[in-house]
Design a protein around this motif. Structure first.
Motif, PDB file in Angstrom:
ATOM      1  N   UNK A  38       0.811  -1.220   0.000  1.00 17.87           N
ATOM      2  CA  UNK A  38       0.000   0.000   0.000  1.00 17.87           C
ATOM      3  C   UNK A  38       0.843   1.268   0.000  1.00 17.87           C
TER       4      UNK A  38
ATOM      5  N   UNK B  83      -6.701   2.784  -1.594  1.00 20.65           N
ATOM      6  CA  UNK B  83      -7.190   2.036  -0.444  1.00 20.65           C
ATOM      7  C   UNK B  83      -8.678   1.728  -0.618  1.00 20.65           C
TER       8      UNK B  83
ATOM      9  N   UNK C 258     -10.640  -1.814  -0.155  1.00 18.74           N
ATOM     10  CA  UNK C 258     -11.878  -2.032   0.603  1.00 18.74           C
ATOM     11  C   UNK C 258     -12.895  -2.746  -0.287  1.00 18.74           C
TER      12      UNK C 258
ATOM     13  N   UNK D  65     -17.138  -9.262   7.278  1.00 24.32           N
ATOM     14  CA  UNK D  65     -15.898  -8.886   7.949  1.00 24.32           C
ATOM     15  C   UNK D  65     -15.640  -7.384   7.761  1.00 24.32           C
TER      16      UNK D  65
ATOM     17  N   UNK E 164     -17.760  -5.078   7.204  1.00 22.57           N
ATOM     18  CA  UNK E 164     -18.722  -4.309   7.978  1.00 22.57           C
ATOM     19  C   UNK E 164     -18.331  -4.274   9.452  1.00 22.57           C
ATOM     20  N   UNK E 165     -17.889  -5.400   9.978  1.00 23.53           N
ATOM     21  CA  UNK E 165     -17.489  -5.437  11.393  1.00 23.53           C
ATOM     22  C   UNK E 165     -16.198  -4.664  11.629  1.00 23.53           C
ATOM     23  N   UNK E 166     -15.440  -4.385  10.560  1.00 20.92           N
ATOM     24  CA  UNK E 166     -14.270  -3.523  10.721  1.00 20.92           C
ATOM     25  C   UNK E 166     -14.681  -2.063  10.790  1.00 20.92           C
ATOM     26  N   UNK E 167     -15.945  -1.791  10.505  1.00 19.13           N
ATOM     27  CA  UNK E 167     -16.434  -0.418  10.627  1.00 19.13           C
ATOM     28  C   UNK E 167     -16.595   0.313   9.310  1.00 19.13           C
ATOM     29  N   UNK E 168     -16.518  -0.408   8.188  1.00 19.43           N
ATOM     30  CA  UNK E 168     -16.731   0.248   6.895  1.00 19.43           C
ATOM     31  C   UNK E 168     -18.215   0.230   6.544  1.00 19.43           C
TER      32      UNK E 168
ATOM     33  N   UNK F 227     -18.872  -1.017  15.613  1.00 17.72           N
ATOM     34  CA  UNK F 227     -17.438  -1.171  15.373  1.00 17.72           C
ATOM     35  C   UNK F 227     -16.720   0.140  15.664  1.00 17.72           C
ATOM     36  N   UNK F 228     -17.343   1.262  15.278  1.00 21.24           N
ATOM     37  CA  UNK F 228     -16.719   2.568  15.527  1.00 21.24           C
ATOM     38  C   UNK F 228     -16.636   2.878  17.015  1.00 21.24           C
TER      39      UNK F 228
ATOM     40  N   UNK G 246      -6.064  -2.248   6.342  1.00 26.07           N
ATOM     41  CA  UNK G 246      -7.505  -2.010   6.208  1.00 26.07           C
ATOM     42  C   UNK G 246      -8.180  -1.951   7.570  1.00 26.07           C
ATOM     43  N   UNK G 247      -7.592  -2.677   8.538  1.00 20.02           N
ATOM     44  CA  UNK G 247      -8.228  -2.727   9.855  1.00 20.02           C
ATOM     45  C   UNK G 247      -7.806  -1.563  10.745  1.00 20.02           C
TER      46      UNK G 247
ATOM     47  N   UNK H 278      -8.866   4.378  11.429  1.00 17.74           N
ATOM     48  CA  UNK H 278      -8.696   5.406  10.408  1.00 17.74           C
ATOM     49  C   UNK H 278     -10.056   5.928  10.032  1.00 17.74           C
TER      50      UNK H 278
ATOM     51  N   UNK I 298      -5.958  -8.024  13.180  1.00 14.33           N
ATOM     52  CA  UNK I 298      -6.856  -7.028  12.584  1.00 14.33           C
ATOM     53  C   UNK I 298      -7.732  -6.398  13.648  1.00 14.33           C
ATOM     54  N   UNK I 299      -8.127  -7.207  14.618  1.00 14.31           N
ATOM     55  CA  UNK I 299      -8.908  -6.673  15.736  1.00 14.31           C
ATOM     56  C   UNK I 299      -8.092  -5.662  16.525  1.00 14.31           C
TER      57      UNK I 299
ATOM     58  N   UNK J  43      -7.763  -2.253  15.003  1.00  8.23           N
ATOM     59  CA  UNK J  43      -8.929  -1.392  15.173  1.00  8.23           C
ATOM     60  C   UNK J  43      -8.868  -0.620  16.489  1.00  8.23           C
TER      61      UNK J  43
END
Lengths: 392, 252
Positions: free
Chosen positions: A1, A232, A236, A246, A248-252, B85-86, B110-111, B114, B166-167, B170
């Motif tokens: 990245x 990026x 996503x 997954x 979605x649970x990461x907050x996207x 999640x936020x 990605x995790x 941000x 990844x967790x 976050x």
């Protein structure tokens, strides 16, 4: 990245692709306009238009690859956005005819005079201006995609269900545009165009100019797609494609990502349709037919889903085959061949042409890296690139 | 918030009921997790462990009951997955779920905490701080030497660790970890226990697990669920001596 803006954007395959496209955009007009017709290097005007048509299909294929290959959204109704862009351009071209129509009405297109209409419908206003029509080419498909995507993605309609409702969307439009009282020429559509921006649409120079514009549109479309998928944001999208929950649970906000890329893709399809119409000289409701949209997906599958260059290659190859086979004694069997091609690609070449090439190269490079990493005990044939995404 | 809730708990569940077609997956489930705690949740199949996680992360809406986060400040039953999640709740799935086509490093990028909006990801550039954070996490999850590998090529255990990484990226306040050692070798299981203890130094962790050796290794308070409610709670020794627990879960 890590960011190396230009090299990140255009990889080696991209350079080759853009150079070829540029060479094509220069060579074809030169061979058509400057080389005398007696020479065996002469390219006929018929071929110029045919190539221009292929390039419009290539842009449509790019727009499908962007959403299907990278975000996993399989739209089987992308022909609708293509056709809407085409109609917007067709409306501009109709208004340019003016008094040269069969009935000689300065404002109303022939089909409206024929239907005994007295005034121009409000939604035809403004289309005499090219800039307005060009705006509509982007806006109408974009807006439809926005409304459609807003509801579909928010309700988490995915997979085959989404594909089915995109089919329903294009079919509904097909039925609508067939009706005379819809105001778009009904069954016959829009045709008998004369001028575009003051140039005769049938003139050789105009046709060459349209070909060059189509090349340019494909190049710009390609660069936009590359910019998207290498950012990026693009990562996503791939994450959404491969593991939506997954992501979605990461907050996207998955629906926003899908909506953005879907609208962008619809606008690209609209531009492709707008370039297509002046070259083929007609737009009618059959462009909305569900079969067209499915065919476009097959181009992408043949070339290689998620490769961009593959989408362009697939569109050109399949359409070349279509031109070739539908003009001979094999014509009645074309649809069988197309279906057979799709089955064959799915079974034998699930990554498509470019996808298989890239996969092979990536595998070799990765195997080398693993061998270097783990020393002599590494298995050189180890399959290090997972098959899941391409095989889906 | 409609009514004030006075609780010191990070996660507060009270009387949660979820039914699917009449089957009560959760039946008036109540328990609290204090800040900084690590809790192990055990129970037979169908006891409601995963449904409990679904409720906390917003995937499933409870039919009745309260779920509060951060001393009653947030009502989780009114928020969706993204908002939760936020807030700082991270979840590891039962089946390792990583982005198979991305590299290990990209999975973590990605995790990373941000801006998650479309515009910012379109224009995003990596920064030194973030690279450093990725390096740290890679070291924690013991995958530093595999950073540029495609995640799909990792072993099962490595995928589990990557997902835990990844967790971590976050930076959640609460980690929900569903069966982290399923399918792992004994060595990997013990390493995972170490890893979770390390993580628990600054974060609250809830682990759902079947593997009793692993739960013993964690050495934390245990809650045993059965038929959608709490059957027993206490240290591993207390719980494993409880007659009902032995009867329905551990066996004689």
């Amino acid at each position: 990245m890590r960011a190396f803006p230009l090299t990140r954007l255009i990889d080696r395959a991209g350079v080759v692709f853009l150079v070829l496209l540029g060479a094509f955009a220069i060579a074809i007009p030169v061979l058509n306009l400057l080389v005398p017709a007696s020479s065996s290097f002469h390219v006929t005007t018929y071929l110029v238009t045919l190539f221009g048509k292929y390039l419009c299909y290539a842009l449509l294929a790019l727009s499908i690859d962007l959403i299907w290959g990278f975000a996993g959204i399989l739209s089987l109704g992308h022909g609708a956005f293509f056709a809407l862009g085409g109609y917007a351009m067709g409306m501009y071209l109709m208004r340019q005819i003016g008094t040269r129509g069969v009935y000689g009405d300065p404002i109303l297109p022939d089909f409206m005079v024929f239907l005994n209409w007295k005034a121009l419908p409000v939604y035809w206003y403004g289309f005499q201006h090219f800039a307005y029509a060009a705006l509509m080419v982007l806006l109408v498909p974009g807006l439809l995609a926005f409304v459609f995507g807003w509801f579909a993605f928010r309700s988490r309609v995915t997979g085959v269900y989404l594909s089915i409702i995109t089919q329903a969307m294009t079919y509904a439009l097909l039925l609508g545009f067939f009706r005379n009282d819809f105001g778009f020429g009904g069954n016959n559509g829009l045709t008998d165009f004369k001028d575009i921006l003051g140039f005769n649409v049938r003139a050789e120079t105009t046709r060459n100019a349209l070909l060059v514009m189509s090349c340019l549109a494909v190049a710009i479309g390609f660069i936009i797609c590359r910019a998207i998928v290498t950012s990026k944001f693009g990562k996503v999208l791939v994450a959404v494609r491969d593991a939506e929950a997954r992501t979605r649970f990461l907050g996207y906000r998955v629906e926003n990502y899908k909506l953005f890329v879907f609208v962008l893709s619809a606008c690209m399809a609209g531009v492709a349709g707008a370039l297509y119409v002046p070259q083929v000289g007609i737009i009618n409701p059959s462009e909305f037919s569900p079969g067209n949209s499915i065919e476009a997906v097959i181009w992408v599958a043949v070339g290689g889903r998620g490769t961009l260059t593959g989408a362009v290659l697939g569109a050109i190859l399949v359409n070349y085959a279509k031109t070739y086979f539908t003009s001979g004694f094999l014509a009645p069997y074309w649809l069988f061949m197309l279906g057979g091609l799709f089955v064959a690609v799915t079974l034998l070449l699930p990554r498509g042409i470019v996808g298989t090439l890239k996969w092979g190269m990536a595998n070799r490079a990765a195997a080398k890296a693993v061998a270097a990493e783990e020393g002599a005990d590494a298995d050189p044939k180890a399959e290090v690139v997972p098959q899941t995404a391409a095989a889906e | 918030m409609t009514e004030p809730h006075t609780t010191s708990a990070l996660l507060y569940l009270d009387g949660i009921t979820v039914s699917f077609d009449g089957f009560k997956a959760l039946n008036e489930l109540s328990f609290v997790i204090e800040p900084g705690e690590m809790r192990a949740i055990i129970g037979p199949n169908g006891a409601g462990k995963t449904t409990m996680m679904d409720v906390v992360t917003g995937k499933t809406r409870p039919d009745a009951g309260d779920v509060f986060f951060e001393e009653g400040a947030y009502d989780l039953s009114k928020l969706d997955e993204t908002q939760i999640a936020e807030l700082g709740i991270g979840r590891k799935f039962q089946k390792p779920t990583v982005f198979e086509m991305h590299t290990v490093e990209d999975n973590l990028q990605l995790a990373l905490k941000n801006d998650r909006r479309v515009r910012s990801t379109l224009l995003w550039q990596s920064s030194g701080d973030q690279e450093k954070r990725v390096d740290e996490i890679l070291a924690t999850i013991r995958l530093s030497n595999l950073r540029s590998r495609v995640a799909g090529s990792l072993s099962h255990g490595q995928k589990q660790w990557l997902e835990i990484g990844m967790l971590l990226a976050q930076e959640p306040k609460l980690l929900l970890v569903d069966e982290p050692v399923a399918g792992m070798t004994d060595t990997e299981t013990m390493q995972t226990a170490e890893l979770l203890k390390e993580i628990n130094r600054d974060r609250t962790v809830v682990v759902v697990e079947h593997d009793m050796a692993f739960v013993r290794e964690l050495g934390v308070k245990v809650t045993c669920l059965h038929e959608g409610s709490v059957l027993a709670e206490g240290t591993i020794d207390q719980v494993s001596e409880n007659e009902r627990v032995v009867e329905v879960y551990l066996g004689r």
